[in-house]
Scaffold this motif. Structure first.
Motif, PDB file in Angstrom:
ATOM      1  N   GLY A   9      34.050  38.074 -17.991  1.00 51.03           N
ATOM      2  CA  GLY A   9      33.290  36.842 -18.170  1.00 51.03           C
ATOM      3  C   GLY A   9      32.098  36.968 -19.101  1.00 51.03           C
ATOM      4  N   LEU A  10      31.977  38.093 -19.800  1.00 52.32           N
ATOM      5  CA  LEU A  10      30.848  38.295 -20.705  1.00 52.32           C
ATOM      6  C   LEU A  10      31.325  38.314 -22.149  1.00 52.32           C
ATOM      7  N   SER A  11      30.436  37.973 -23.043  1.00 56.45           N
ATOM      8  CA  SER A  11      30.791  37.907 -24.462  1.00 56.45           C
ATOM      9  C   SER A  11      30.962  39.297 -25.062  1.00 56.45           C
ATOM     10  N   ALA A  12      31.664  39.354 -26.169  1.00 57.42           N
ATOM     11  CA  ALA A  12      31.825  40.611 -26.908  1.00 57.42           C
ATOM     12  C   ALA A  12      30.457  41.118 -27.362  1.00 57.42           C
ATOM     13  N   TRP A  13      29.555  40.210 -27.719  1.00 53.01           N
ATOM     14  CA  TRP A  13      28.211  40.594 -28.133  1.00 53.01           C
ATOM     15  C   TRP A  13      27.511  41.371 -27.005  1.00 53.01           C
ATOM     16  N   THR A  14      27.625  40.877 -25.765  1.00 52.92           N
ATOM     17  CA  THR A  14      27.006  41.539 -24.615  1.00 52.92           C
ATOM     18  C   THR A  14      27.557  42.946 -24.452  1.00 52.92           C
ATOM     19  N   TRP A  15      28.894  43.080 -24.487  1.00 52.32           N
ATOM     20  CA  TRP A  15      29.500  44.403 -24.309  1.00 52.32           C
ATOM     21  C   TRP A  15      29.126  45.351 -25.442  1.00 52.32           C
ATOM     22  N   ALA A  19      27.179  48.822 -24.875  1.00 52.41           N
ATOM     23  CA  ALA A  19      27.802  50.045 -25.397  1.00 52.41           C
ATOM     24  C   ALA A  19      26.858  50.800 -26.328  1.00 52.41           C
ATOM     25  N   ARG A  20      26.133  50.077 -27.192  1.00 54.59           N
ATOM     26  CA  ARG A  20      25.185  50.728 -28.109  1.00 54.59           C
ATOM     27  C   ARG A  20      24.098  51.470 -27.335  1.00 54.59           C
ATOM     28  N   GLU A  21      23.614  50.852 -26.237  1.00 58.35           N
ATOM     29  CA  GLU A  21      22.580  51.494 -25.415  1.00 58.35           C
ATOM     30  C   GLU A  21      23.058  52.830 -24.859  1.00 58.35           C
ATOM     31  N   LEU A  22      24.354  52.919 -24.572  1.00 59.01           N
ATOM     32  CA  LEU A  22      24.923  54.124 -23.950  1.00 59.01           C
ATOM     33  C   LEU A  22      25.573  55.068 -24.947  1.00 59.01           C
ATOM     34  N   ALA A  23      25.638  54.666 -26.205  1.00 61.55           N
ATOM     35  CA  ALA A  23      26.370  55.418 -27.237  1.00 61.55           C
ATOM     36  C   ALA A  23      27.848  55.524 -26.860  1.00 61.55           C
ATOM     37  N   GLY A  27      34.850  49.105 -25.323  1.00 66.98           N
ATOM     38  CA  GLY A  27      35.978  49.328 -24.421  1.00 66.98           C
ATOM     39  C   GLY A  27      35.643  50.305 -23.307  1.00 66.98           C
ATOM     40  N   GLU A  28      34.903  51.371 -23.640  1.00 60.90           N
ATOM     41  CA  GLU A  28      34.488  52.336 -22.614  1.00 60.90           C
ATOM     42  C   GLU A  28      33.550  51.689 -21.600  1.00 60.90           C
ATOM     43  N   ALA A  29      32.637  50.851 -22.082  1.00 64.34           N
ATOM     44  CA  ALA A  29      31.710  50.164 -21.184  1.00 64.34           C
ATOM     45  C   ALA A  29      32.462  49.205 -20.261  1.00 64.34           C
ATOM     46  N   MET A  30      33.406  48.440 -20.815  1.00 67.28           N
ATOM     47  CA  MET A  30      34.180  47.508 -19.992  1.00 67.28           C
ATOM     48  C   MET A  30      35.032  48.256 -18.969  1.00 67.28           C
ATOM     49  N   LEU A  91      19.712  41.317 -19.466  1.00 64.94           N
ATOM     50  CA  LEU A  91      20.911  41.609 -18.694  1.00 64.94           C
ATOM     51  C   LEU A  91      21.593  42.865 -19.232  1.00 64.94           C
ATOM     52  N   GLU A  92      21.671  42.971 -20.543  1.00 62.91           N
ATOM     53  CA  GLU A  92      22.348  44.109 -21.165  1.00 62.91           C
ATOM     54  C   GLU A  92      21.642  45.431 -20.836  1.00 62.91           C
ATOM     55  N   ASP A  93      20.315  45.416 -20.819  1.00 60.06           N
ATOM     56  CA  ASP A  93      19.570  46.625 -20.466  1.00 60.06           C
ATOM     57  C   ASP A  93      19.849  47.030 -19.021  1.00 60.06           C
ATOM     58  N   ALA A  94      19.893  46.045 -18.119  1.00 63.78           N
ATOM     59  CA  ALA A  94      20.194  46.332 -16.718  1.00 63.78           C
ATOM     60  C   ALA A  94      21.615  46.869 -16.561  1.00 63.78           C
ATOM     61  N   MET A  95      22.569  46.280 -17.274  1.00 60.78           N
ATOM     62  CA  MET A  95      23.957  46.749 -17.208  1.00 60.78           C
ATOM     63  C   MET A  95      24.069  48.178 -17.725  1.00 60.78           C
ATOM     64  N   ALA A  96      23.409  48.465 -18.837  1.00 62.36           N
ATOM     65  CA  ALA A  96      23.475  49.807 -19.421  1.00 62.36           C
ATOM     66  C   ALA A  96      22.879  50.837 -18.459  1.00 62.36           C
ATOM     67  N   ASP A  97      21.755  50.511 -17.826  1.00 60.47           N
ATOM     68  CA  ASP A  97      21.153  51.446 -16.895  1.00 60.47           C
ATOM     69  C   ASP A  97      22.049  51.652 -15.671  1.00 60.47           C
ATOM     70  N   LEU A  98      22.626  50.574 -15.156  1.00 62.30           N
ATOM     71  CA  LEU A  98      23.531  50.689 -14.011  1.00 62.30           C
ATOM     72  C   LEU A  98      24.709  51.595 -14.345  1.00 62.30           C
ATOM     73  N   LEU A  99      25.300  51.385 -15.510  1.00 56.35           N
ATOM     74  CA  LEU A  99      26.433  52.219 -15.913  1.00 56.35           C
ATOM     75  C   LEU A  99      26.011  53.669 -16.118  1.00 56.35           C
ATOM     76  N   SER A 100      24.833  53.888 -16.687  1.00 53.27           N
ATOM     77  CA  SER A 100      24.399  55.274 -16.921  1.00 53.27           C
ATOM     78  C   SER A 100      24.153  55.995 -15.595  1.00 53.27           C
ATOM     79  N   GLN A 101      23.779  55.269 -14.555  1.00 50.29           N
ATOM     80  CA  GLN A 101      23.528  55.885 -13.253  1.00 50.29           C
ATOM     81  C   GLN A 101      24.796  56.088 -12.429  1.00 50.29           C
ATOM     82  N   TYR A 102      25.721  55.123 -12.489  1.00 49.99           N
ATOM     83  CA  TYR A 102      26.811  55.120 -11.518  1.00 49.99           C
ATOM     84  C   TYR A 102      28.224  55.271 -12.094  1.00 49.99           C
TER      85      TYR A 102
END
Length: 104
Positions: A9-15, A19-23, A27-30, A91-102
């Motif tokens: 439900g999120l835009s390609a721009w968001t993903w 992804a850039r925040e996490l390097a 596709g890996e982020a999704m 939102l993107e910063d929160a998503m990136a941090d959540l993914l980096s932690q979990y």
């Protein structure tokens, strides 16, 4: 595993921004987000505004005068959850941090 058209439900721009925040690639982020959604503890992100009704932010050690996005993992239908993390400006910063932690 998610197919290439599933964007949660999120835009390609968001993903791409997450992804850039996490390097990572988008596709890996999704895929990582999809893996978290399939687990017992699922991602939850909330936007908290400065408001007296958010007194529970004080109880969890957060400053309720710090608006922004907070995240945690929560088990739907259970009391189990991680502590809130935040605030994050977007939102993107929160998503990136959540993914980096979990994310695995």
């Amino acid at each position: 595993m998610l197919n290439q058209y599933d964007n949660h439900g999120l835009s390609a721009w968001t993903w791409n921004k997450v992804a850039r925040e996490l390097a990572w690639t988008a596709g890996e982020a999704m895929d990582a987000w999809g893996d978290l959604e399939q687990g017992f503890m699922t991602p939850q992100i909330e936007l908290f505004q400065v408001s007296p009704e958010h007194e529970y932010l004080e109880k969890m050690g957060e400053d309720p005068n710090q608006p922004g996005y907070y995240h945690r993992l929560s088990a739907s239908g259970y009391m189990d959850c991680t502590d809130w993390s935040g605030p994050f400006p977007t939102l993107e910063d929160a998503m990136a941090d959540l993914l980096s932690q979990y994310a695995d």
